[in-house]
Motif scaffolding. Structure first.
Motif, PDB file in Angstrom:
ATOM      1  N   PRO A 105      -4.623  -2.807   7.216  1.00 12.80           N
ATOM      2  CA  PRO A 105      -5.247  -2.936   8.535  1.00 12.80           C
ATOM      3  C   PRO A 105      -4.685  -1.976   9.566  1.00 12.80           C
ATOM      4  CG  PRO A 105      -3.723  -4.723   8.171  1.00 12.80           C
ATOM      5  CD  PRO A 105      -3.787  -3.978   6.893  1.00 12.80           C
ATOM      6  N   PHE A 123      -1.663   4.060   8.665  1.00  8.68           N
ATOM      7  CA  PHE A 123      -2.355   3.338   7.606  1.00  8.68           C
ATOM      8  C   PHE A 123      -1.632   3.545   6.284  1.00  8.68           C
ATOM      9  CE2 PHE A 123      -6.073   1.789   9.661  1.00  8.68           C
ATOM     10  CZ  PHE A 123      -6.443   2.725  10.616  1.00  8.68           C
ATOM     11  N   PHE A 159      -7.279   0.386   1.994  1.00 12.08           N
ATOM     12  CA  PHE A 159      -6.427   0.602   3.143  1.00 12.08           C
ATOM     13  C   PHE A 159      -5.930  -0.714   3.709  1.00 12.08           C
ATOM     14  CE2 PHE A 159      -6.649   5.086   4.260  1.00 12.08           C
ATOM     15  CZ  PHE A 159      -7.668   5.519   3.444  1.00 12.08           C
ATOM     16  N   ARG A 215      -2.198  13.911  -4.951  1.00 17.02           N
ATOM     17  CA  ARG A 215      -2.392  13.932  -3.506  1.00 17.02           C
ATOM     18  C   ARG A 215      -3.820  13.538  -3.183  1.00 17.02           C
ATOM     19  NH1 ARG A 215       0.639  18.638  -0.092  1.00 17.02           N
ATOM     20  NH2 ARG A 215       2.763  18.050  -0.644  1.00 17.02           N
ATOM     21  N   GLY A 250      -9.177  10.062  17.806  1.00 17.29           N
ATOM     22  CA  GLY A 250     -10.229  11.053  17.625  1.00 17.29           C
ATOM     23  C   GLY A 250      -9.960  12.068  16.534  1.00 17.29           C
ATOM     24  N   MET A 251      -8.917  11.842  15.762  1.00 15.81           N
ATOM     25  CA  MET A 251      -8.543  12.816  14.735  1.00 15.81           C
ATOM     26  C   MET A 251      -8.674  12.191  13.353  1.00 15.81           C
ATOM     27  SD  MET A 251      -7.765  15.407  16.582  1.00 15.81           S
ATOM     28  CE  MET A 251      -6.748  16.525  15.624  1.00 15.81           C
ATOM     29  N   GLY A 252      -8.513  13.041  12.350  1.00 15.13           N
ATOM     30  CA  GLY A 252      -8.601  12.561  10.975  1.00 15.13           C
ATOM     31  C   GLY A 252      -7.289  11.982  10.492  1.00 15.13           C
ATOM     32  N   LEU A 253      -7.276  11.612   9.236  1.00 12.78           N
ATOM     33  CA  LEU A 253      -6.092  11.041   8.607  1.00 12.78           C
ATOM     34  C   LEU A 253      -5.190  12.167   8.108  1.00 12.78           C
ATOM     35  CD1 LEU A 253      -7.999   8.376   6.559  1.00 12.78           C
ATOM     36  CD2 LEU A 253      -6.321   7.843   8.322  1.00 12.78           C
ATOM     37  N   GLY A 306       3.794  14.736   2.112  1.00 20.26           N
ATOM     38  CA  GLY A 306       2.424  15.113   2.368  1.00 20.26           C
ATOM     39  C   GLY A 306       2.373  16.258   3.360  1.00 20.26           C
ATOM     40  N   TYR A 324      -0.608   7.345   5.858  1.00 17.49           N
ATOM     41  CA  TYR A 324      -1.327   8.274   6.724  1.00 17.49           C
ATOM     42  C   TYR A 324      -1.059   7.903   8.172  1.00 17.49           C
ATOM     43  CZ  TYR A 324      -4.162   9.589   2.677  1.00 17.49           C
ATOM     44  OH  TYR A 324      -4.583  10.041   1.448  1.00 17.49           O
ATOM     45  N   GLN A 328      -3.082   8.463  11.975  1.00 21.39           N
ATOM     46  CA  GLN A 328      -4.349   8.877  12.580  1.00 21.39           C
ATOM     47  C   GLN A 328      -4.197   8.850  14.087  1.00 21.39           C
ATOM     48  OE1 GLN A 328      -7.890   6.457  11.827  1.00 21.39           O
ATOM     49  NE2 GLN A 328      -9.103   8.337  11.676  1.00 21.39           N
ATOM     50  N   PHE A 365      -8.060  13.759   3.139  1.00 24.94           N
ATOM     51  CA  PHE A 365      -9.248  13.324   3.862  1.00 24.94           C
ATOM     52  C   PHE A 365      -9.743  14.429   4.784  1.00 24.94           C
ATOM     53  CE2 PHE A 365     -10.088   8.855   3.145  1.00 24.94           C
ATOM     54  CZ  PHE A 365      -8.947   8.471   2.459  1.00 24.94           C
ATOM     55  N   GLY A 366     -11.067  14.502   4.925  1.00 26.86           N
ATOM     56  CA  GLY A 366     -11.636  15.342   5.957  1.00 26.86           C
ATOM     57  C   GLY A 366     -11.479  14.657   7.305  1.00 26.86           C
ATOM     58  N   ARG A 367     -11.794  15.396   8.356  1.00 27.24           N
ATOM     59  CA  ARG A 367     -11.619  14.857   9.705  1.00 27.24           C
ATOM     60  C   ARG A 367     -12.684  13.815  10.045  1.00 27.24           C
ATOM     61  NH1 ARG A 367     -10.565  18.569  15.073  1.00 27.24           N
ATOM     62  NH2 ARG A 367     -10.777  16.913  16.601  1.00 27.24           N
ATOM     63  N   LEU A 399      -1.805  13.009   5.893  1.00 21.21           N
ATOM     64  CA  LEU A 399      -0.948  12.425   4.863  1.00 21.21           C
ATOM     65  C   LEU A 399       0.515  12.666   5.196  1.00 21.21           C
ATOM     66  CD1 LEU A 399      -0.777  11.070   2.057  1.00 21.21           C
ATOM     67  CD2 LEU A 399      -0.895  13.356   1.056  1.00 21.21           C
ATOM     68  N   ARG A 439      -0.330  -0.067  14.879  1.00 21.51           N
ATOM     69  CA  ARG A 439      -0.428   0.750  16.091  1.00 21.51           C
ATOM     70  C   ARG A 439       0.958   0.894  16.685  1.00 21.51           C
ATOM     71  NH1 ARG A 439      -5.419   1.724  17.888  1.00 21.51           N
ATOM     72  NH2 ARG A 439      -7.093   0.581  16.867  1.00 21.51           N
TER      73      ARG A 439
END
Lengths: 111, 116
Positions: A104, A90, A102, B103, A40-43, A58, A35, A37, B106-108, A45, A107
């Motif tokens: 660590p 991640f 997950f 798959r 401020g955003m989500g993960l 993904g 993933y 990230q 994830f949500g935000r 894929l 970056r």
């Protein structure tokens, strides 16, 4: 039992360079994931694998490649790095109907 | 493709109250759904898993419900504390056959702040 390990922790790349993010797990999990990230955003894929020798795209695979030659390892390759790939990456692994573990995170900054 | 929506990007509540977070999904049928906590600069940490044939799951002050008809999961933290402040993510593992089997989406996330 180390769980999921990722290397490196930090990396700065110049535009156009390539690198491989390493990921390994020692829990004998079949499923592994990459993933990204953004702040401020989500993960999101990137790629995933349901077992050794099997990988699939993904949501955001462009600019990346993966391989899964063993159950333990799932490296992510960045070719021709671009500023848009600046993010935290991640790696994760899981079994079926099991918690996701997950690493660590790595970056990455592309300048 | 699968879409997961977590209502409210941010939720602010007073210590001692119950926090309720919502996760809605579309398209694929999840085999199970999970909730995670993420602190700044860290990877998500597992909290609870609920299967498609389960209605409710509890763990200490946490409760998760799963309504496959509404395509919704609710996550509750009772007697909330400032230490519960974090971002909470829902995740689902698809069960549909074909290219999307396995798959994990994830949500935000919802950023919860519990103030004293």
């Amino acid at each position: 039992n180390a769980g999921v390990t990722q290397t490196p922790k930090f990396r700065i790349l110049k535009i156009g360079q390539s690198m491989t993010l390493q990921c390994a797990q020692d829990m004998n999990h079949n499923y592994m994931y990459w993933y990204r990230q953004d702040p401020g955003m989500g993960l999101k894929l990137i790629y995933y694998s349901v077992g050794a020798g099997i990988t699939d795209k993904g949501e955001v695979p462009n600019g990346y490649n993966v391989s899964r030659s063993t159950t333990e390892d799932f490296p992510l390759r960045l070719e021709l790095a671009a500023p848009s790939q600046t993010s935290v990456y991640f790696c994760a692994s899981t079994g079926w109907a099991a918690p996701i573990y997950f690493g660590p995170g790595t970056r990455l900054t592309v300048t | 493709s699968q879409k997961i929506e977590q209502n409210s990007e941010a939720l602010n509540i007073q210590e001692g109250k119950t926090a309720t977070l919502t996760c809605n999904y579309t398209n694929y049928s999840p085999a199970y759904l999970q909730w995670y906590r993420q602190d700044p600069g860290r990877g998500p940490v597992f909290l609870l898993l609920i299967r498609e044939n389960e209605k409710e799951k509890r763990k200490e002050r946490l409760k998760v419900t799963f309504d496959t008809t509404l395509k919704q999961s609710l996550f509750h933290i009772t007697a909330s504390q400032p230490a519960d402040s974090a971002t909470y993510l829902c995740a689902l593992h698809t069960a549909d056959r074909g290219s999307t089997l396995g798959r994990l989406y994830f949500g935000r996330g919802t950023q919860l702040t519990v103030w004293p």
